[in-house]
Design a protein around this motif. Structure first.
Motif, PDB file in Angstrom:
ATOM      1  N   VAL A  56       0.937  -1.098  -0.156  1.00 23.06           N
ATOM      2  CA  VAL A  56       0.030   0.081   0.184  1.00 23.06           C
ATOM      3  C   VAL A  56       1.086   0.934   0.179  1.00 23.06           C
ATOM      4  O   VAL A  56       2.395   0.811   0.684  1.00 23.06           O
ATOM      5  CB  VAL A  56      -0.584  -0.224   1.675  1.00 23.06           C
ATOM      6  N   ASP A  57       0.705   2.531  -1.099  1.00 16.17           N
ATOM      7  CA  ASP A  57       0.925   3.700  -0.927  1.00 16.17           C
ATOM      8  C   ASP A  57       0.189   4.600   0.733  1.00 16.17           C
ATOM      9  O   ASP A  57      -0.436   4.703   0.292  1.00 16.17           O
ATOM     10  CB  ASP A  57       1.064   4.817  -2.222  1.00 16.17           C
ATOM     11  N   LYS A  58       0.878   5.158   1.422  1.00 18.07           N
ATOM     12  CA  LYS A  58       0.739   5.187   2.457  1.00 18.07           C
ATOM     13  C   LYS A  58       0.537   6.641   2.865  1.00 18.07           C
ATOM     14  O   LYS A  58       0.538   6.964   3.793  1.00 18.07           O
ATOM     15  CB  LYS A  58       1.292   4.882   3.869  1.00 18.07           C
TER      16      LYS A  58
ATOM     17  N   LYS B 122      -0.804   9.519   1.179  1.00 15.09           N
ATOM     18  CA  LYS B 122      -1.580  10.066   0.014  1.00 15.09           C
ATOM     19  C   LYS B 122      -2.647  10.871   1.225  1.00 15.09           C
ATOM     20  O   LYS B 122      -2.666  11.045   3.156  1.00 15.09           O
ATOM     21  CB  LYS B 122      -2.954   9.110  -0.115  1.00 15.09           C
TER      22      LYS B 122
ATOM     23  N   PHE C 109      -8.384   4.047   3.630  1.00 18.37           N
ATOM     24  CA  PHE C 109      -7.703   3.560   1.989  1.00 18.37           C
ATOM     25  C   PHE C 109      -9.519   3.837   1.306  1.00 18.37           C
ATOM     26  O   PHE C 109     -10.423   4.356   0.764  1.00 18.37           O
ATOM     27  CB  PHE C 109      -8.019   2.036   2.268  1.00 18.37           C
ATOM     28  N   ASP C 110      -7.812   4.106  -0.312  1.00 17.61           N
ATOM     29  CA  ASP C 110      -9.686   5.126  -1.089  1.00 17.61           C
ATOM     30  C   ASP C 110      -9.082   3.223  -2.551  1.00 17.61           C
ATOM     31  O   ASP C 110      -8.621   2.835  -2.366  1.00 17.61           O
ATOM     32  CB  ASP C 110      -8.176   4.814  -2.811  1.00 17.61           C
TER      33      ASP C 110
ATOM     34  N   SER D  69      -9.022   2.700  -5.473  1.00 12.31           N
ATOM     35  CA  SER D  69      -7.711   2.900  -6.222  1.00 12.31           C
ATOM     36  C   SER D  69      -7.568   1.134  -5.665  1.00 12.31           C
ATOM     37  O   SER D  69      -6.353  -0.005  -6.205  1.00 12.31           O
ATOM     38  CB  SER D  69      -6.347   3.374  -5.232  1.00 12.31           C
TER      39      SER D  69
ATOM     40  N   TYR E 194      -7.989  -0.291  -3.220  1.00 13.94           N
ATOM     41  CA  TYR E 194      -7.379   0.214  -1.255  1.00 13.94           C
ATOM     42  C   TYR E 194      -5.252  -0.051  -1.064  1.00 13.94           C
ATOM     43  O   TYR E 194      -5.165  -0.156  -0.161  1.00 13.94           O
ATOM     44  CB  TYR E 194      -7.728  -1.483  -0.917  1.00 13.94           C
TER      45      TYR E 194
ATOM     46  N   LYS F 135      -4.017   2.756  -2.158  1.00 11.29           N
ATOM     47  CA  LYS F 135      -3.538   3.971  -1.739  1.00 11.29           C
ATOM     48  C   LYS F 135      -4.247   4.287  -0.053  1.00 11.29           C
ATOM     49  O   LYS F 135      -5.107   4.272  -0.716  1.00 11.29           O
ATOM     50  CB  LYS F 135      -4.001   4.958  -2.832  1.00 11.29           C
ATOM     51  N   CYS F 136      -3.507   5.079   0.445  1.00 10.03           N
ATOM     52  CA  CYS F 136      -3.736   5.308   1.588  1.00 10.03           C
ATOM     53  C   CYS F 136      -3.084   5.863   2.823  1.00 10.03           C
ATOM     54  O   CYS F 136      -2.601   6.731   2.426  1.00 10.03           O
ATOM     55  CB  CYS F 136      -3.216   3.747   2.750  1.00 10.03           C
ATOM     56  N   GLN F 137      -4.092   6.541   3.757  1.00  9.76           N
ATOM     57  CA  GLN F 137      -3.736   7.969   4.026  1.00  9.76           C
ATOM     58  C   GLN F 137      -3.204   7.379   5.779  1.00  9.76           C
ATOM     59  O   GLN F 137      -4.765   6.802   6.146  1.00  9.76           O
ATOM     60  CB  GLN F 137      -4.475   9.282   5.016  1.00  9.76           C
TER      61      GLN F 137
END
Length: 434
Positions: A96-98, A100, A376-377, A380, A382, A384-386
């Motif tokens: 996951v890309d965290k 965002k 999670f978006d 995408s 899931y 892409k994540c903040q």
């Protein structure tokens, strides 16, 4: 679920940082907390100018925030019932890309401070609009207004709770001092579950409790979860899940008990599908069940988690279910093909104790027991994540019904607070221009 009561199960801020969870009078920097609570708020402007989101004065401490985060990740011990192997779990989890940002920090107020009475139960916060939040604080149900920045007591359960609704045949009773273990708010109804098996129902526009009772005399009677939903005909229902392995369904207008279903283990969490036909049943088992709401008959068994589960949430489309577990993962299931999970999302250090989808289905909020909230978006897949990084036990998360705000409740004797985040909107025209 463990039969365990502890107001302070973990210490997020240890003695070495001089931020221990003791009496506030023991703190080396009192900040005149009682005399000037509002001064301890952190605004978006102050945050952008470098102030800590929670108001923790790291500049006065012997460790930097980064150093303390590193120590915290190494030393935190996640509570597990079955002590599963995490090597196999990690192999399943999505990369996951965290980095965002979907929700921008807006405010942290220490005027309100959620109270956790059982370390595994964290549904103690609910937003009914972007300006109205209800939460459990000590022995009271509180309302926090984001517009006026004020708190108001809604129901004091430290005193005897006497039901105001009187009808022939209604199994209601007065309750003494209640420790609230779970809550939910929908439309004009607030429902709270108690540590000794209590159920309290209140209309927000009327004083006092409309209905209250003790659901069970079982020695381990905790009301682990409460839910409000509409059945297929549009009638509102209340569901309560208890440690006595029972689910009970009540009519939300007359509060008559309509049905009761038993299971083989303590039920820690239930959530009803958007169409009101199915219920996800999770508890002291590695399996998660999908059952018919009307009959209680099990329709599917979701296999994949390796410890006990405490949270679940349905996507608004009614096809995707998210389940949270003490194995530190959230699994996503397509109930049209429940033989295996669609994806596995990993927490940083603790059990997944809270899950919420936004009403528009675009985001999934995932709450660990402490320190981390992940957004999670969905579109995408899931990936892409903040990641919201904070310190303290998390009492609950809630999106506003319009999906524009995210609220996070922190339980801590000194730095307990309510955090507010506002949805970040992008202008495609400006993006193309720049």
């Amino acid at each position: 679920m463990a039969d365990f009561h502890n107001d302070d199960p973990y210490c997020a801020l240890d003695e070495e940082t001089q931020l221990q969870k003791g009496d506030e009078s023991d703190s080396d920097f009192e900040d005149d907390y009682e005399s000037s609570k509002s001064q301890n708020d952190t605004t978006a402007v102050e945050f952008r100018n470098g102030k800590d989101m929670q108001g923790i004065p790291w500049e006065r401490l012997s460790h930097t925030r980064d150093n303390y985060r590193e120590t915290r990740l190494k030393q935190y011990k996640n509570y597990e019932d079955l002590s599963p192997s995490h090597e196999m779990i990690d192999k399943e989890c999505l990369a996951v890309d965290k980095g965002k940002t979907f929700y921008d920090f807006q405010l942290n107020t220490r005027i309100v401070n959620s109270t956790i009475v059982h370390f595994q139960l964290r549904n103690l916060l609910w937003a009914t609009s972007k300006n109205d939040v209800y939460l459990v604080q000590n022995y009271s149900l509180m309302h926090w207004s984001a517009l006026s920045r004020k708190e108001k007591e809604v129901l004091n359960v430290a005193k005897p709770v006497v039901p105001t609704l009187k009808r022939p045949g209604l199994l209601t009773q007065s309750l003494s001092r209640v420790q609230i273990s779970s809550m939910v708010v929908k439309d004009n109804i607030m429902v709270a579950g108690g540590f000794q098996g209590e159920l309290i129902c209140k209309y927000l526009d009327h004083p006092g409790a409309a209905f209250c009772t003790k659901l069970t005399t079982h020695e381990n009677a905790i009301t682990n979860a409460v839910d409000i939903y509409c059945n297929p005909s549009g009638s509102m229902r209340i569901m309560a899940a208890n440690n006595d392995a029972q689910i009970r369904v009540f009519d939300a207008e007359c509060f008559a008990c309509l049905s009761q279903f038993g299971f083989d283990w303590s039920v820690n969490s239930t959530s009803v599908s958007p169409d009101g036909k199915l219920v996800a049943v999770l508890g002291d088992s590695v399996d998660c069940l999908i059952a018919d709401v009307q009959s209680g008959k099990v329709a599917a068994n979701l296999e994949g988690h390796v410890d006990y589960s405490f949270s679940s949430a349905w996507h608004p489309d009614g096809r995707i279910l998210a389940t949270g577990n003490q194995d530190t993962t959230c699994r996503l299931w397509d109930i049209r093909n429940p033989s295996r999970s669609l994806a596995v999302l990993k927490g940083n250090m603790g059990a997944i104790r809270g899950l919420k989808f936004t009403s528009d289905g675009q985001f999934l909020g995932m709450q660990e027991a402490a320190d981390f909230v992940h957004v999670f978006d969905v579109e995408s897949g899931y990936v892409k994540c903040q990641e919201i990084d904070l310190f303290g036990e998390i009492a609950g998360i809630s999106f506003s019904p319009d999906s524009e705000s995210l609220f996070v409740g922190i339980a801590d004797r000194t730095y307990g607070s309510l955090l507010e985040f506002n949805r970040k909107h992008y202008n495609p025209y400006l993006d193309s221009f720049y």
